[in-house]
Design an enzyme around this catalytic site. Sequence first.
Site, PDB file in Angstrom:
ATOM      1  N   ASN A 161     -10.671  -2.104 -40.144  1.00  0.00           N
ATOM      2  CA  ASN A 161     -11.498  -2.858 -39.201  1.00  0.00           C
ATOM      3  C   ASN A 161     -12.959  -2.647 -39.560  1.00  0.00           C
ATOM      4  OD1 ASN A 161      -9.541  -3.977 -37.069  1.00  0.00           O
ATOM      5  ND2 ASN A 161      -8.874  -1.846 -37.385  1.00  0.00           N
ATOM      6  N   GLU A 162     -13.441  -3.527 -40.405  1.00  0.00           N
ATOM      7  CA  GLU A 162     -14.805  -3.412 -40.904  1.00  0.00           C
ATOM      8  C   GLU A 162     -15.785  -3.802 -39.792  1.00  0.00           C
ATOM      9  OE1 GLU A 162     -15.101  -1.866 -43.470  1.00  0.00           O
ATOM     10  OE2 GLU A 162     -13.838  -2.525 -45.128  1.00  0.00           O
ATOM     11  N   PRO A 163     -17.085  -3.506 -39.983  1.00  0.00           N
ATOM     12  CA  PRO A 163     -18.064  -3.850 -38.953  1.00  0.00           C
ATOM     13  C   PRO A 163     -17.893  -5.303 -38.503  1.00  0.00           C
ATOM     14  CG  PRO A 163     -19.104  -2.584 -40.689  1.00  0.00           C
ATOM     15  CD  PRO A 163     -17.693  -2.830 -41.131  1.00  0.00           C
ATOM     16  N   SER A 165     -15.491  -6.080 -36.260  1.00  0.00           N
ATOM     17  CA  SER A 165     -14.152  -6.212 -35.656  1.00  0.00           C
ATOM     18  C   SER A 165     -14.271  -5.974 -34.150  1.00  0.00           C
ATOM     19  CB  SER A 165     -13.199  -5.168 -36.240  1.00  0.00           C
ATOM     20  OG  SER A 165     -13.121  -5.304 -37.632  1.00  0.00           O
ATOM     21  N   THR A 180     -16.518  -0.453 -48.884  1.00  0.00           N
ATOM     22  CA  THR A 180     -15.124  -0.003 -48.920  1.00  0.00           C
ATOM     23  C   THR A 180     -14.534  -0.257 -50.300  1.00  0.00           C
ATOM     24  OG1 THR A 180     -14.916  -0.506 -46.589  1.00  0.00           O
ATOM     25  CG2 THR A 180     -12.865  -0.368 -47.833  1.00  0.00           C
TER      26      THR A 180
END
Length: 626
Positions: A161-163, A165, A180
């Site tokens: 869940n990247e920024p 989300s 990532t």
Amino acid sequence: MTLQISPEEQHEKVRTVVYATAQAAAEALAREVRELIERKNAAGEMAVLGLATGSTPVPFYRELIRLYREEGLSFRKVVTFNLDEYYGLNREHRESYYRFMREQLFDHIDIPPEHVNLPDGMVPLERVFEHCAEYEKRIVDAGGIDLQILGIGRTGHIGFNEPGSSRDSLTRLVPLDRVTRQDAAADFLGEDNVPRFAITMGVGTILRAKRLVLMAWGENKSEIVARAVEGEENEAVSASFLQSHGDARFLIDRAASNALTRIKLPWLVGRAEWTPQETRRAVCWLALRESKPILKLVDEEYNENGMGELLTRKGGGYELNIEIFNRQHHTITGWPGGKPDADDRQRPERASPHPKVCLVFSPEPQDDVMGMGGTIERLVSQGHRVHVVHMASGDLRVTDSEALRFVRVLQETSEIDPARWAEADRYATGVIEEIGAKGPFGDPPRRLRDLKSLIRRGEARDAAAALGVEAANVHFLDLPFYAEGRYRQFRLSSKDAARVGAILDRLQPHQIYITGDLADPSSVQGVAFAAFRQAWQEREKSAWRAHCRVWLYRGHQKEFQPHEIQMAVPMSPDQMARKIGAMHRFLSHNVADLLSGERNRATARLYDELGMPEYEAVEAFRSWVS
Ligand code: F6R
């Protein structure tokens, strides 16, 4: 659950437990999991665990395996759900999370295969939505997750869940953030090979677990941990959503706790001990915060920032300013090996003996140049006997195309005189065939790994030569943990420490330079440092050790803060250019953002801001207390 916090934890919005080592934290968590499994099973229920991949949970999985093997913990009544899987990788792919979980845990315990759940990375695009909905349903049907294990990415992600989300996001297909992908580059032999998408449980899915435990190790995670624990709860850092879960905890090691207010600014939470180190930290922090050189700080600024007590002890801001200015200033030296015949009472390093035997350990080739190329050059030019010792071969980072380039040259060379070069030609053809047979992600055969390690050796010798180190003084230990391992799966053995010890005994150095003390313990730097520490401890009675000083430098890891620095070696623009030149010798492994030397320039700027002389760049060191 109400959060019982002590005053020093007042900035922390989620329970955060700091352990002395990752191993201690992993053992405590494994005991907790054992209790959970036994409690649920005793009640006739399955225990449902949510699992993570990556380097972080490796010590925890090893401990679970130990509990299974040595203490009879059974996983027959355990169901697991993994957080995520790369999209586009099949289950047998070397880097698939399915394979990771089998290698790290499932193949070593008695969990029935049908109890194991991971998203399927190969599900066709048109079925992804349905697949994700089924995954959610399977979790609900299993009764929900009792305990979810999490790691944290440098972007603050949990799962993938990247920024951005949202708090109630569910299992879905997501693009991976650039940071990532950079962090996964070593696993995939280059960033370009890292998948662009993954299927991950959502933040909402994760938050529905009954209990959450997030682990983080190493200083490189410290900033993001502090943001997640102390910052606003919002989408910019997914891990911050743990703050509003009723039963969530961060389990971290000391290195990962370094940016928490209670560690970084203890005087703000009433815990200051005002040791010389703490005092220097506080004054440097205040100067940078007020954007003023140390010598211009005034009493009001100290009082307004919780340091009134310090002023009282020191007799006033002026005295304190001078004391700290001098201490910081004395860290600067152009003589990292000590200045011969000089009064060395205020210098970071002893004047004698001169010349010294200096041993620079480089966990992976390039760490040494990146962290202290300028200092190596100075040590050589000041007459010291400098040895560079490469600990791991670094072959796992060399791309296949780089290896192909070498064997093709060999093939073409053999065309010049086919009869005499027949053997070389056969070798080259064999390697080319091996590369073709294994495909981009197959396990590299030994012969290919050996070739790649020679490629790195060549680069390392070249870089050392650019800094003036003689080829005979460049050593390659090829530590077994790396030669026999893979990224995220390295395992230290006594063979590693024995090899490090042998070179210590042979060279009997007066100075050792090394990095990795605060790295993730599963990283190359972390494992290599552990091998060194073991060898060092085993030589407690060696006569040479009494006269040897160990200096820590930083390569891949977070740079030292000004107050931590005990030796600052300045570089002129020319010296900086030569260092960058040496870094560029590493063609097979290009870490673009590290090649710029920006870190050394940033340290120089900080010294300038504190009111020290202004240099082009500075390499920083602190001494290691074993
Ligand atoms: C892994 C996962 C990720 C990792 C995170 C940290 O299943 O979901 O969130 O936990 O990227 O990775 P490491 O532990 O390798 O630093």
